[in-house]
Write a protein that holds these residues in place. Structure first.
Motif, mmCIF file in Angstrom:
data_model
loop_
_atom_site.group_PDB
_atom_site.id
_atom_site.type_symbol
_atom_site.label_atom_id
_atom_site.label_comp_id
_atom_site.label_asym_id
_atom_site.label_seq_id
_atom_site.Cartn_x
_atom_site.Cartn_y
_atom_site.Cartn_z
ATOM 1 N N LYS A 105 0.829 -1.207 0.000
ATOM 2 C CA LYS A 105 0.000 0.000 0.000
ATOM 3 C C LYS A 105 0.863 1.257 0.000
ATOM 4 C CE LYS A 105 -4.102 1.930 2.064
ATOM 5 N NZ LYS A 105 -5.188 1.800 3.021
ATOM 6 N N GLU A 107 4.022 1.534 -0.990
ATOM 7 C CA GLU A 107 4.728 1.624 -2.272
ATOM 8 C C GLU A 107 3.790 2.097 -3.386
ATOM 9 O OE1 GLU A 107 8.050 1.247 -3.163
ATOM 10 O OE2 GLU A 107 8.199 1.405 -0.980
ATOM 11 N N ASN A 108 2.543 1.625 -3.334
ATOM 12 C CA ASN A 108 1.565 2.017 -4.348
ATOM 13 C C ASN A 108 1.282 3.519 -4.298
ATOM 14 O OD1 ASN A 108 -0.469 1.432 -6.417
ATOM 15 N ND2 ASN A 108 -1.922 1.958 -4.824
ATOM 16 N N LEU A 109 1.278 4.097 -3.109
ATOM 17 C CA LEU A 109 0.970 5.522 -2.966
ATOM 18 C C LEU A 109 2.158 6.428 -3.289
ATOM 19 C CD1 LEU A 109 -1.134 5.428 0.335
ATOM 20 C CD2 LEU A 109 -1.979 5.731 -1.991
ATOM 21 N N LYS A 110 3.350 5.857 -3.318
ATOM 22 C CA LYS A 110 4.566 6.641 -3.524
ATOM 23 C C LYS A 110 4.624 7.217 -4.940
ATOM 24 C CE LYS A 110 8.084 4.888 -1.372
ATOM 25 N NZ LYS A 110 9.232 3.976 -1.126
ATOM 26 N N VAL A 111 4.897 8.523 -5.025
ATOM 27 C CA VAL A 111 5.060 9.178 -6.334
ATOM 28 C C VAL A 111 6.529 9.576 -6.452
ATOM 29 C CG1 VAL A 111 4.385 11.100 -7.814
ATOM 30 C CG2 VAL A 111 2.692 10.042 -6.313
ATOM 31 N N THR A 115 7.664 6.770 -11.309
ATOM 32 C CA THR A 115 6.202 6.789 -11.434
ATOM 33 C C THR A 115 5.767 7.927 -12.340
ATOM 34 O OG1 THR A 115 6.009 5.891 -9.188
ATOM 35 C CG2 THR A 115 4.024 6.840 -10.143
ATOM 36 N N SER A 119 4.088 7.438 -15.895
ATOM 37 C CA SER A 119 2.733 8.000 -16.000
ATOM 38 C C SER A 119 2.609 8.868 -17.243
ATOM 39 C CB SER A 119 2.397 8.822 -14.757
ATOM 40 O OG SER A 119 2.271 8.009 -13.628
ATOM 41 N N THR A 167 3.046 1.835 -14.969
ATOM 42 C CA THR A 167 3.542 2.259 -13.652
ATOM 43 C C THR A 167 3.585 1.134 -12.620
ATOM 44 O OG1 THR A 167 1.322 2.879 -12.912
ATOM 45 C CG2 THR A 167 2.665 4.600 -13.964
ATOM 46 N N LYS A 169 1.115 0.586 -10.695
ATOM 47 C CA LYS A 169 0.408 1.134 -9.536
ATOM 48 C C LYS A 169 -1.076 1.307 -9.855
ATOM 49 C CE LYS A 169 4.561 3.080 -7.696
ATOM 50 N NZ LYS A 169 5.187 4.046 -6.847
ATOM 51 N N ASP A 172 -5.151 4.617 -6.757
ATOM 52 C CA ASP A 172 -4.930 5.248 -5.454
ATOM 53 C C ASP A 172 -3.698 6.147 -5.491
ATOM 54 O OD1 ASP A 172 -7.140 3.998 -4.353
ATOM 55 O OD2 ASP A 172 -5.982 2.273 -3.648
ATOM 56 N N ASN A 173 -2.805 5.864 -6.438
ATOM 57 C CA ASN A 173 -1.624 6.686 -6.614
ATOM 58 C C ASN A 173 -2.029 7.974 -7.343
ATOM 59 O OD1 ASN A 173 0.793 7.642 -8.325
ATOM 60 N ND2 ASN A 173 1.725 6.269 -6.827
#
Length: 198
Positions: A105, A107-111, A115, A119, A167, A169, A172-173
């Motif tokens: 979770k 790592e998924n939110l990390k920008v 990323t 993106s 990405t 991801k 949620d990111n």
């Protein structure tokens, strides 16, 4: 045979608890089924044990989350946890499971720069691919042109799927969410441009 005779013990427990929650008391039919399997006191003791187990599990999960956020290793976390209800093996499984879930979770939110780069690249590719798909659909099924703006929904889904592949991801990111939105806006721009110059 009564209504509850085919219920598993867990289904019977859930039905009993639901009746207590919504009616204030269980009906006689469920009481009869419980009594046919044993005593009401034993049945209520099982419910209490499950409740204590769930409370203890939730307490440990909160502690595990706190230890993860304080950057403790799994081993350090394990050394700080103890329980009267759960075995060391169960605690170990809980720590491994929760550490992995929280890590995914976070790592998924990390920008980060990767990323952002993926993106941007994903936005360009996704918007072109989804526009082509939508135009092919419109060409094959001309009657759908009445719902042209409605086709932005499948375009959004295609965009999200492609950007997610680039990405690794989910939406949620923040970068993935914004990239998907921009790709869908580009679908509109491409479509208007192609319609005006075709």
């Amino acid at each position: 045979m009564g209504f509850y005779s085919k219920f598993s013990e867990q289904d019977l427990i859930e039905s009993y608890k639901n009746q207590l929650d919504y009616q204030g008391k269980p009906d006689q039919e469920i009481i009869n089924e419980i009594l046919s399997r044993g005593s009401l006191e034993d049945f209520q003791d099982k419910i209490k044990s499950q409740h204590l187990f769930l409370n203890e599990q939730n307490r440990l999960i909160r502690e595990i989350h706190g230890h993860y956020m304080n950057k403790l290793s799994k081993q350090e976390c394990l050394s700080l946890l103890s329980s009267d209800f759960l075995s060391d093996k169960t605690i170990g499984i809980l720590v491994n499971t929760k550490y992995n879930q929280i890590h995914r979770k976070v790592e998924n939110l990390k920008v980060d720069s990767d990323t952002l780069m993926f993106s941007i690249f994903g936005t360009i590719v996704a918007s072109v691919v989804s526009t082509i798909v939508i135009l092919i659909v419109l060409y094959k099924f001309i009657f759908l042109s009445v719902f042209a703006f409605g086709l932005l929904i499948p375009a959004y889904i295609i965009n999200y799927w492609i950007i997610g592949l680039f990405t690794g991801k989910t939406r949620d990111n923040l970068a993935v969410f914004i990239a998907t939105f921009i790709a869908t806006l580009l679908n509109c721009v491409y479509s208007i441009f192609l319609i005006n110059y075709s």
